[in-house]
Design an enzyme around this catalytic site. Sequence first.
Site: not given
Length: 609
Positions: A2, A482, A74, A27, A505, A486, A604, A100-101, A489
């Site tokens: 947010c 990574e 968000w 955000r 395996h 990427k 983010k 925000n929170g 996402e």
Amino acid sequence: MCGIFGYIGDKEALPFLLEGLKKLEYRGYDSAGIATLHKGKLFVTKCVGKISELETTLQKKPIGGEVGIGHTRWATHGQPSHVNSHPHEDCKSELVVVHNGIIENYLELRRELADRGHDFRSSTDTEVLAHLIEEKYAGNLLLAVREALLLVRGSYALAVISENDPQKIVAARSGSPLIIGHGEEESFLSSDIPAMLKYTSRITQLENGEMAEITATETRIYDQHGKSLAKTPSLISWDPESAEKGGYSHFMLKEIHEQPSAIRKTIEGRVEADSHKIHFDELNLTEEEIRKVNRVVFTACGTSWHAGLVGEYLFEQLAKLPTEVEYAAEFRYRSPIIDENTLVIAITQSGETADTLAAVWEAKARNAKTIAICNVTGSTIAREAHGVVYTNAGPEIGVASTKAFTTQLTIIYLLAILFGKRRGAISEKEATSLISDLISLPQKVERVLQGESLIETVADTFRSATNALYLGRGKGFPIALEGALKLKEVSYIHAEGYPAAEMKHGPIALIDKNMPVVVLAFSGRRYEKTLGNIEEVKARGGRVIVVASEGDKQIASQADEVIYIPQTSEALSPLLAVIPLQILAYYIAVKRGCHVDQPRNLAKSVTVE
Ligand code: AGP
């Protein structure tokens, strides 16, 4: 998560609010809203979707006023909908709150407020704040907010405006970041610094427990007991241009291309040009304390955690120190066995990730020394850790982290050499040669970037895949993770990273002609073994895309596609190898029509647990 933006001054607030929210959109972007005070009356506009939707709505029906607050959401409590969008109002629609929170005890508060006759419209936790402030208001908005917050458990950054006190914004912070910007005859409020860099570089960070009463010309800050605090604003040196796209179609692409200069800036001032000596004064550790460290624990989330994994290899190899890597959310809830000789290194681009912050607190409570490797100056984790090493990558706006990762790796590499030297694990000569390799790295990164169009072609063959596997050995394994992250996402293709040897395996069962397999096969002692893994994939009809070192002629006959990176030492190969994977994910996402800089459901900075 947010974003909050506020304006109070001598101009129309709306353009500032929209512009600020656009910058904060990374955000959270499932809904947005703005409230202004015009001639003492509140006007609220909100809508589901991105800021562009809000902008369109406001173009049709603008709202005036020189005071305003805005929010990009968000969702945590209550699905994205008009009614759940911020700002939230009290019963009489006299005041509004953006937040925000998470208010953890909101259900209990909501029940009590409803019993006392308050009328709730949304299913958010935030709305209780509006009603609590309404109840506590007795002629002083700041006081009402403070009294309301005494009843609240959880984390918040919030801003409130009210018809009853129309010449001010009241702000408060506990957990989530909030920054006040001081302009000429105007003040700003924002969840991050880049969103207001265009207007001012004079800022004051609110600390946890602090509240502010902001007018156009003055900001008064108080602690939680109402005691006035004298805080001197700081000057931010980031250039406003660095927070713009600069001609690139997306921030992610711009940030990928900024890596050579970001790595250079990260090295600058830390390595002496002639002697190659390393300086890390910001560590806040004495020589004695460095020598006493007998264990290193990296803690982080997401991409930063992958940097920690590379750190584990580097610290064991170069510093000969037992090293572990912990997801911050796991570390904080375990009973980690750490003491004053443990060095806990928290890695975080934003410096605001809730779990990483809590991991730092946990480490401090257990007497460990803590260092933050962080990109955002003055962020919470940077201030909480005993020492902070900044990555100097400049603002990273794209949700998918790129330059933050490679600059984190740069710092970790330097720290591993420093610790290796101090502990006598590597000689002066070895250290000098490792540093020379690093100094030549930005140029090699430039060469990888020159191969962008070839990688774009490879992306064409990949774009309709539904699954992908990334394999690597040694330091290639974190890069496989990574690369897969990427891709997930930004393109929404399901991807998994595995140590190449683990393929047999289990994951090998997935391989068929529809499964692209990206293999990191750069030179080093595990190269031959990786070739074996490629053969195993090919034998089962899999499609293999290899990241290999320049000069490797053999690989072309074994792989379907090869992306070459310049030769470098094994210790630095992760820094080069990740770049083609960033570019690959970027182009696959673009070709699939995905919203690269703001992927669905992501934000983010993850400032909630
Ligand atoms: C990276 O692409 C992600 N968006 C995410 O995993 C990120 O690295 C993670 O949330 C940690 O953030 P931080 O570095 O700001 O703490």
